[in-house]
Write a protein that holds these residues in place. Structure first.
Motif, PDB file in Angstrom:
ATOM      1  N   GLN A   1      -5.647   4.092   4.816  1.00 49.93           N
ATOM      2  CA  GLN A   1      -6.531   3.090   4.226  1.00 49.93           C
ATOM      3  C   GLN A   1      -6.414   1.767   4.983  1.00 49.93           C
ATOM      4  O   GLN A   1      -7.421   1.106   5.256  1.00 49.93           O
ATOM      5  CB  GLN A   1      -6.153   2.910   2.753  1.00 49.93           C
TER       6      GLN A   1
ATOM      7  N   GLY B   1      -1.952   5.084   1.923  1.00 44.52           N
ATOM      8  CA  GLY B   1      -2.072   3.651   2.170  1.00 44.52           C
ATOM      9  C   GLY B   1      -2.177   3.304   3.633  1.00 44.52           C
ATOM     10  O   GLY B   1      -2.911   2.380   4.009  1.00 44.52           O
TER      11      GLY B   1
ATOM     12  N   LEU C   1       0.817  -1.209   0.000  1.00 43.29           N
ATOM     13  CA  LEU C   1       0.000   0.000   0.000  1.00 43.29           C
ATOM     14  C   LEU C   1       0.852   1.260   0.000  1.00 43.29           C
ATOM     15  O   LEU C   1       0.380   2.347   0.331  1.00 43.29           O
ATOM     16  CB  LEU C   1      -0.940  -0.008   1.210  1.00 43.29           C
TER      17      LEU C   1
END
Length: 527
Positions: free
Chosen positions: A437, A434, A424
């Motif tokens: 997330q 990332g 990510l």
């Protein structure tokens, strides 16, 4: 099939797969493997208290039980030093090289292979000899074939079917093949002009090294006129595989190093097209770290959150929060091997030395997600190359999957575990945060992303999957960004007073050989 049409068909098959999932028992699972709350409590200072509840003494404290910390412990034992302690944050040692078990089947929670090391990595070679993985036969070194990756090793799902190898070859144009050959030639030329090796600390820094380190890999490719979409996809995949970020983020040195020192680049028609042999196990590199940890006994203490490392007049003090007793313990020792990620070390070392502050300011990290999928039976397969150890789907955000049963000597079809990897870090795919997330997305969102991606080659995956366990790494690996090698230097051992720093971060990227060598060297320092 064009890439846009391919991705459209991927989404369609993913939707079909998810619909099929609704007709069977729901897939179980959740987040596992990492206690993120412990690390965040350390970051936020929530575990510090005015005074420790108890004080203990030892000769050497090793802060961190990843590959570097375990290697340092092994080196101390080899010197006859048994009075030490290894303090590990998680419930098991091994860092990014830990293994797990899902429904009775061993599987990796992180790194899943080790290339057969070259002569520059002699510390790793010695470990493999100690573990019985290599031995002298008629004057030559031979590796135990049970632990070498069985054939077929890798395949790529491209244009609707499976192909041997990971480089897109079938159906590509003459210009693509020409660019493959040009890139291969440039790697060979640079390999001859500028030495590349693992561990990288064995290679002297030169003007050519600094030149490659100063630009991104993408900029170097542009300057070389290497812009073919298929070549760029493969190079993007390779950088995300080893570094967690794409060609626009990693340095040209790192991009070339991937091929010139470890994996090689083999254009179609290359007479030396065989990939280097790799060692692998169902539990990945957890096979190695479990054997490094086993002899330590109660010298390895897990669930220990290091909150403070300080030099004193007569030695060092290391304060840790014991997750089991929920108490703060102070360890007093002659010296400390700081085998922690650099960003963590910079937070817990009191009055951090300038070299640590500089490294922490320079390093960026890639978050990762590792998902283990239990299947109650083998998957239906598309046409083309046979099921392999490493299976990659072209054009997707994930890095594909490895099969935990690929190394099994019993060929009987049965339940297995697939391990799916999703870096990510920043890449050409998207510019999202990332790490945020990783923290915010629920388990179900990652489950759906995995099923959508892998249903392209395997439409029945939602029917066959019974459980998906996901391990999240917020700071999985250092990204070798431009200028990082110049910032970190090239010292084999990094020391400041009574502290020795040992972690793959000091090499600027995270692989077993770098971490193990630096840990070994720190543990081998004179008392």
């Amino acid at each position: 099939m064009q890439r846009r049409a391919f991705l459209a068909s991927s989404l369609g098959l993913g939707a079909m797969s998810l619909a099929a999932c609704e007709s069977k028992a729901p897939i179980a699972g959740g987040f596992t493997g990492i206690d993120m709350a412990r690390g965040h409590a350390m970051r936020d200072g929530a575990l510090r208290s005015a005074a420790p509840g108890s004080t203990r003494r030892t000769r050497v404290v090793i802060a961190g039980g990843g590959v570097a910390g375990l290697a340092a412990a092994r080196a101390l034992r080899a010197k006859g030093v048994d009075d030490f302690v290894v303090l590990e944050l998680e419930d098991t040692a091994g860092g990014n090289s830990r293994g797990g078990v899902l429904e009775g089947i061993a599987c990796p929670l992180g790194a899943h292979y080790l290339p057969v090391p070259g002569d520059d990595a002699h510390e790793v070679q010695d470990l493999l000899e100690e573990l019985g993985l290599r031995r002298r036969v008629a004057g030559r070194w031979a590796y135990d074939e049970r632990h070498l990756c069985h054939s077929p090793q890798e395949r790529l799902f491209f244009e609707g079917e499976w192909h041997d190898g990971l480089l897109p070859v079938q159906g590509v144009g003459a210009e693509t093949l020409a660019q493959y050959r040009r890139f291969s030639q440039r790697v060979d030329a640079l390999q001859q002009a500028t030495r590349f090796a693992i561990p990288s600390l064995r290679v002297p820094t030169t003007a050519a090294t600094f030149g490659l380190d100063a630009m991104t890999f993408g900029q170097w490719l542009d300057a070389e006129g290497l812009g073919d979409a298929h070549l760029r996809w493969y190079l993007e995949y390779s950088c995300r595989d080893d570094y967690g970020a794409g060609v626009a983020q990693v340095s040209a040195w790192a991009g070339i190093h991937y091929f010139a020192s470890r994996h090689g680049f083999h254009a179609p028609g290359d007479d030396n097209a065989d990939r280097d042999a790799v060692l692998t196990w169902p539990e990945g590199n957890g096979w190695l770290t479990q054997r490094l940890a086993a002899p330590l006994g109660d010298r390895l203490r897990t669930g220990q959150v290091v909150t403070r490392i300080a030099e004193t007049r007569g030695g060092v003090e290391v304060d840790v929060f014991d997750a089991a007793s929920k108490s703060l313990v102070r360890w007093q020792a002659e010296r400390c091997i700081v085998a922690l990620p650099v960003f963590v070390a910079a937070r817990v070392v009191e009055n951090p030395p300038a070299l640590l502050r500089r490294a922490a300011a320079a390093l960026q990290y890639a978050p990762w997600l590792v998902a283990n999928v239990h299947l109650d039976a083998p998957l239906a397969d598309r046409t083309g190359a046979a099921p392999s150890w490493d299976n990659v789907v072209y054009g997707t955000r994930g890095l594909g999957y490895v099969d935990a049963r690929h190394q099994a000597l019993d060929p009987t079809p049965r339940a297995t575990v697939l391990t799916w990897y999703r870096p990510l870090g920043p890449s050409s795919f998207d510019g999202t945060d990332g790490r945020r997330q990783l923290l915010d997305q629920p388990w179900s969102a990652w489950r759906d992303a995995l099923l959508a991606e892998l249903s392209v080659p395997h439409p029945d995956i939602a029917e066959r999957a019974t459980r998906i366990d996901i391990t999240r790494y917020g700071h999985a690996m250092a990204i070798p960004t431009p200028g990082l090698r110049a910032q970190l230097g090239n010292d084999g051992t990094v020391t400041a007073g009574r502290l020795a720093f040992a972690h793959a971060d000091w090499s600027g990227y995270s692989i077993f050989e770098e971490a193990f060598t630096r840990g070994h060297l720190a543990g081998s320092l004179p008392a």
